[in-house]
Design a protein around this motif. Structure first.
Motif, short mmCIF file in Angstrom:
data_model
loop_
_atom_site.label_atom_id
_atom_site.label_comp_id
_atom_site.label_asym_id
_atom_site.label_seq_id
_atom_site.Cartn_x
_atom_site.Cartn_y
_atom_site.Cartn_z
N GLU A 131 0.74 -1.30 0.16
CA GLU A 131 0.20 0.08 -0.02
C GLU A 131 0.75 1.43 -0.10
OE1 GLU A 131 -2.53 -0.18 3.02
OE2 GLU A 131 -3.80 -2.11 2.76
N ASP A 132 1.91 1.17 0.79
CA ASP A 132 2.99 2.22 0.87
C ASP A 132 3.56 2.69 -0.45
OD1 ASP A 132 1.87 3.09 3.60
OD2 ASP A 132 3.90 1.99 4.50
N LEU A 133 4.07 1.53 -1.04
CA LEU A 133 4.53 1.40 -2.46
C LEU A 133 3.57 2.20 -3.37
CD1 LEU A 133 7.02 1.00 -4.13
CD2 LEU A 133 6.08 -1.47 -4.62
N GLY A 134 2.40 1.93 -3.40
CA GLY A 134 1.53 2.45 -4.29
C GLY A 134 1.21 3.80 -4.22
N LYS A 135 1.49 4.43 -2.99
CA LYS A 135 1.33 5.88 -2.86
C LYS A 135 2.64 6.59 -3.60
CE LYS A 135 -0.88 5.10 1.59
NZ LYS A 135 -0.76 5.34 3.00
N LYS A 136 3.71 6.13 -4.04
CA LYS A 136 4.54 7.03 -4.55
C LYS A 136 4.52 6.66 -5.95
CE LYS A 136 7.88 5.41 -0.67
NZ LYS A 136 7.58 6.73 -0.18
N ASN A 137 5.07 7.77 -6.77
CA ASN A 137 4.97 8.07 -8.14
C ASN A 137 6.26 8.23 -8.74
OD1 ASN A 137 1.93 7.95 -8.64
ND2 ASN A 137 2.12 9.39 -6.91
N GLY A 138 6.40 8.07 -10.03
CA GLY A 138 7.75 8.62 -10.78
C GLY A 138 9.03 7.66 -10.16
N ALA A 139 9.93 8.47 -10.44
CA ALA A 139 11.45 7.77 -10.24
C ALA A 139 11.34 7.45 -8.77
CB ALA A 139 12.36 8.95 -10.43
#
Length: 209
Positions: A131-139
């Motif tokens: 879930e935490d990974l999914g909140k990040k974007n781009g590089a």
């Protein structure tokens, strides 16, 4: 006479009720086991396998741990295969989905044969990581995925499988471990070559000096 007739009718009614309460065994292809099979961990499968369940406790624990790790990596890699921005990270994630899904399926077959109940999902902490990974974007997403899944998760997997290669007692499980371990090492080696992992840049810098 009237009393005897009443008692006879009552007895007949009880007999019919008892027949109705007894479920038929030929109503489903699973021999009446459809309800327990819908709930993993129900007592039906355990009762069937307990008699010849000879797997060691350590082997059982490895199967459970490997299944949890494999499910986590498939979920994280599926996310990265669609969300990563770098083409190499996308390709790496797609490879992980394919390889870990195949390994998970093989492990599931072994678990079923040995009467080991697998978890339905990764542990809560691992689900939170996805879930935490999914909140990040781009590089930022690419780097987080490569560090946490490409590097750390595979380093942990390799240690788990190396120990299992020495310790597991079941021959079928040992064969699975020895077949999967080189693939995990190859995954880690490929991850370390990608700049997003943070590993390759240091090695390249050392080579230039």
């Amino acid at each position: 006479m009237k009393k005897a007739l009443i008692l006879s009718a009552f007895a007949l009614a009880l007999g019919a009720q008892a027949q109705t309460a007894t479920p038929g065994t030929g109503t489903s292809a699973t021999g009446g086991q459809s309800a327990p099979m819908a709930q993993p961990g129900a007592g039906t499968r355990n009762a069937e396998t307990r008699k010849d369940d000879k797997i060691a406790r350590g082997d059982r624990k490895f199967i459970e741990n490997a299944a949890e790790s494999g499910m986590f990596e498939v979920q994280a890699a599926q996310l990265a295969a669609s969300k990563a921005t770098d083409a190499q990270v996308k390709s790496f994630a797609s490879m992980l989905v394919d390889h870990h899904t195949a390994a998970n399926n093989e492990l599931m077959q072994i678990a079923n044969a040995k009467g080991v109940e697998l978890p339905a999902a990764p542990p809560r902490g691992k689900r939170k990581d996805v879930e935490d990974l999914g909140k990040k974007n781009g590089a930022e997403f690419d780097k987080e995925f490569m560090r946490e899944v490409g590097i750390k998760a595979h380093e942990k997997d390799i240690k788990l499988f190396e120990k299992a290669s020495k310790d597991v007692k079941d021959a079928q499980l040992k064969a699975f471990v020895d077949k999967t371990l080189p693939t995990l090492r190859e995954h880690l080696a490929q991850a370390q070559k990608l700049p997003q992992s943070g590993k390759n840049s240091a090695a390249m810098g050392a080579g230039k000096s």
